[in-house]
Design an enzyme around this catalytic site. Structure first.
Site, PDB file in Angstrom:
ATOM      1  N   ASP A 132      -9.921  -7.691   6.977  1.00 40.41           N
ATOM      2  CA  ASP A 132      -9.449  -8.602   8.014  1.00 40.41           C
ATOM      3  C   ASP A 132      -8.336  -9.456   7.417  1.00 40.41           C
ATOM      4  O   ASP A 132      -8.581 -10.287   6.537  1.00 40.41           O
ATOM      5  CB  ASP A 132     -10.610  -9.475   8.489  1.00 40.41           C
ATOM      6  CG  ASP A 132     -10.247 -10.388   9.649  1.00 40.41           C
ATOM      7  OD1 ASP A 132      -9.037 -10.607   9.879  1.00 40.41           O
ATOM      8  OD2 ASP A 132     -11.167 -10.908  10.310  1.00 40.41           O
ATOM      9  N   HIS A 133      -7.109  -9.273   7.922  1.00 37.31           N
ATOM     10  CA  HIS A 133      -5.963  -9.954   7.325  1.00 37.31           C
ATOM     11  C   HIS A 133      -5.943 -11.451   7.623  1.00 37.31           C
ATOM     12  O   HIS A 133      -5.134 -12.187   7.051  1.00 37.31           O
ATOM     13  CB  HIS A 133      -4.664  -9.307   7.803  1.00 37.31           C
ATOM     14  CG  HIS A 133      -3.601  -9.273   6.751  1.00 37.31           C
ATOM     15  ND1 HIS A 133      -3.523 -10.178   5.724  1.00 37.31           N
ATOM     16  CD2 HIS A 133      -2.552  -8.430   6.570  1.00 37.31           C
ATOM     17  CE1 HIS A 133      -2.483  -9.914   4.956  1.00 37.31           C
ATOM     18  NE2 HIS A 133      -1.880  -8.842   5.437  1.00 37.31           N
ATOM     19  N   ARG A 134      -6.826 -11.919   8.514  1.00 33.61           N
ATOM     20  CA  ARG A 134      -6.933 -13.362   8.720  1.00 33.61           C
ATOM     21  C   ARG A 134      -7.612 -14.027   7.528  1.00 33.61           C
ATOM     22  O   ARG A 134      -7.341 -15.194   7.207  1.00 33.61           O
ATOM     23  CB  ARG A 134      -7.751 -13.669   9.980  1.00 33.61           C
ATOM     24  CG  ARG A 134      -7.159 -13.160  11.274  1.00 33.61           C
ATOM     25  CD  ARG A 134      -8.128 -13.361  12.426  1.00 33.61           C
ATOM     26  NE  ARG A 134      -9.406 -12.665  12.197  1.00 33.61           N
ATOM     27  CZ  ARG A 134     -10.449 -12.729  13.014  1.00 33.61           C
ATOM     28  NH1 ARG A 134     -10.382 -13.464  14.111  1.00 33.61           N
ATOM     29  NH2 ARG A 134     -11.564 -12.062  12.743  1.00 33.61           N
TER      30      ARG A 134
ATOM     31  N   PRO B  36      -7.429  -8.340  12.781  1.00 34.61           N
ATOM     32  CA  PRO B  36      -6.250  -7.551  12.404  1.00 34.61           C
ATOM     33  C   PRO B  36      -6.544  -6.733  11.149  1.00 34.61           C
ATOM     34  O   PRO B  36      -6.675  -7.279  10.059  1.00 34.61           O
ATOM     35  CB  PRO B  36      -5.181  -8.618  12.144  1.00 34.61           C
ATOM     36  CG  PRO B  36      -5.942  -9.864  11.838  1.00 34.61           C
ATOM     37  CD  PRO B  36      -7.225  -9.789  12.591  1.00 34.61           C
TER      38      PRO B  36
ATOM     39  N   VAL C 164      -6.107  -4.175   8.046  1.00 31.86           N
ATOM     40  CA  VAL C 164      -5.184  -3.605   7.071  1.00 31.86           C
ATOM     41  C   VAL C 164      -5.996  -2.617   6.246  1.00 31.86           C
ATOM     42  O   VAL C 164      -7.124  -2.924   5.845  1.00 31.86           O
ATOM     43  CB  VAL C 164      -4.585  -4.688   6.156  1.00 31.86           C
ATOM     44  CG1 VAL C 164      -3.758  -4.042   5.044  1.00 31.86           C
ATOM     45  CG2 VAL C 164      -3.722  -5.646   6.956  1.00 31.86           C
TER      46      VAL C 164
END
Length: 443
Positions: free
Chosen positions: A414-416, A238, A240
């Site tokens: 990576d928003h994880r 994901p 951002v």
């Protein structure tokens, strides 16, 4: 007696299944020595020169430049015991065991003999399977076979494949390019039942085929691998993206001082060099940016080193070689490493190993005059920084408008792995270091 061996396409990097033949460095009749470079191939990761493990005489080239070959398929025949041989002989019968059922053999280019072994190409989706058939007796002869009607059509491998796909007989065509070479337009014109166009017809002509003004390039090599990696990254991590605009006038002034110093004489210090150093320093304050998500183990892996990827545009596509342990290098050593790395990449000589196991990537889109963008994270990493063009821009300094050197940064993460706060703090640190390199003393 002659002893024939088949030289197979080697696996030049773990996991590769195929490569494209770029250029042969030898021809039938050439004498070669052990470890002599005989062919240049392009894999999904890089262009690679392949040495041959035997000495002897080349008897036949089994594939043509431009052809895609599977790893393990024979690409060259060599006689490793040529002593006393009066004339070229047929390859050893064992070759029949190596031969795989294949589509109809492509006609050889000028200067190539007939093919004793034809590499198997994977069938296109929806295409009918080709029934295995024994090779005709003439196929094992080294001497060139007599071409149809005594005429060998001149066409590059992609054009030959197009003709085959469209059911066009190249022997019936006369090429319109220099020296009578058959082009894609010639093949399309024949497929449509018309002569090849000698001038561009009007677009309002109802009989005009727009395809004659199109150019198709097979997706292979570096481009194919890059596309697969970017799709995998875009739909797995994901993304951002955050942006920051900064005044880098002090950095550019510091750069001029370094260029005049004795220590940096002859060293190419660029804004990319400063950005690389800033990333390494900022990553120590925000280690999450240099970590990676391990889906299989359900763990976040933190790296205590920075293998810095530098995205480089090359004639064969985008490659991202790494500066190993960039965080341990001085500014001078970092400048030298980046300069060498990018020079090798532009020459198309980056090895597959040089592009593995990166932890963070920088993309310098500013060299193309671009202000900013939303870069896609390199697979196996958690963030990528894009540097925009440095431009003279009106800027407020101490309440007054002045012309300053201004740069836009964009960071995708990576928003994880990286939260908004961590990504913002990292980008702010990089910006502060580029806006005023003296800030590095406080780190």
């Amino acid at each position: 007696m002659p002893e024939y061996k088949h030289f197979p396409l080697a696996d030049t990097a773990e996991g590769l299944t195929e490569a494209d033949i770029i250029a042969w460095q030898v021809k039938p009749g050439d004498t070669v020595t052990v470890n002599q470079i005989v062919v240049e191939v392009e894999t999904a990761k890089a262009a690679v020169e392949l040495p041959i493990p035997w000495a002897g005489v080349v008897t036949e080239l089994l594939v043509e430049p431009g052809q895609t070959v599977e790893v393990g398929a024979p690409i060259l025949t060599i006689d490793v015991d040529p002593g006393g041989k009066a004339a070229p002989s047929a390859p050893a019968p064992a070759a029949a065991k190596e031969e795989e059922p294949a589509e109809e053999e492509m006609k050889p280019l000028v200067g190539y003999g007939s093919k004793a072994v034809v590499t198997q190409r994977r069938a296109r989706k929806g295409a009918a399977p080709v029934a295995p058939a024994p090779a005709p007796a003439a196929a094992v002869a080294v001497a060139p076979s007599k071409p149809k009607g005594g005429y060998v059509p001149l066409a590059k491998p992609p054009v030959r494949k197009l003709a085959k796909d469209l059911g066009v007989d190249l022997h019936a065509l006369t090429g319109t390019a220099n020296a009578g070479v058959i082009t894609r337009d010639d093949v399309h014109a024949a497929a449509n039942g018309s002569a090849a166009p000698t001038a561009t017809p009007s677009v309002v002509d109802s009989g005009y085929d727009p395809a004659t003004r199109e150019r198709r390039v097979p997706i292979k090599g570096v481009r194919k691998a890059t596309a697969a990696a970017m799709v995998r990254s875009a739909y797995t991590a994901p993304h951002v993206t955050e942006f920051l605009t900064i005044d880098v006038t002090p950095m550019m002034e510091f750069r001029e001082k370094l260029k005049k110093s004795r220590e940096f004489a002859g060293v190419k210090v660029t804004p990319l060099t400063f950005a690389a150093k800033a990333v390494c320093l900022a990553a120590k304050r925000t280690p999450d940016i240099n970590a990676v998500w391990d889906e299989a183990a359900q763990e976040i892996v933190f790296k205590d080193y920075v293998h810095l990827g530098i995205a480089a545009a090359t004639p064969r596509g985008l490659v991202v070689p790494k500066v190993r342990d960039a965080d341990s290098l001085s500014l001078k050593d970092l400048a030298a490493a980046i300069s060498e790395l990018t020079d090798v990449a532009r020459q198309g000589k980056t090895t597959p190993a040089a592009m593995l196991h990166g932890t963070f990537t920088i993309s310098n889109i500013g060299v193309f005059g671009i202000d900013t963008g939303t870069p896609i994270i390199n697979p196996g990493e958690s963030a990528i920084l894009a540097l925009g063009a440095i431009k003279d821009t009106p800027w407020v300094v101490d309440g007054e408008i002045k012309v300053r050197k201004v740069l836009q940064l964009s960071l995708s993460f990576d928003h994880r792995v990286v939260d908004g706060q961590q990504g913002s703090e990292f980008l702010a640190d990089v910006g502060a270091l580029l806006a005023d390199p003296a800030v590095a003393i406080t780190y």
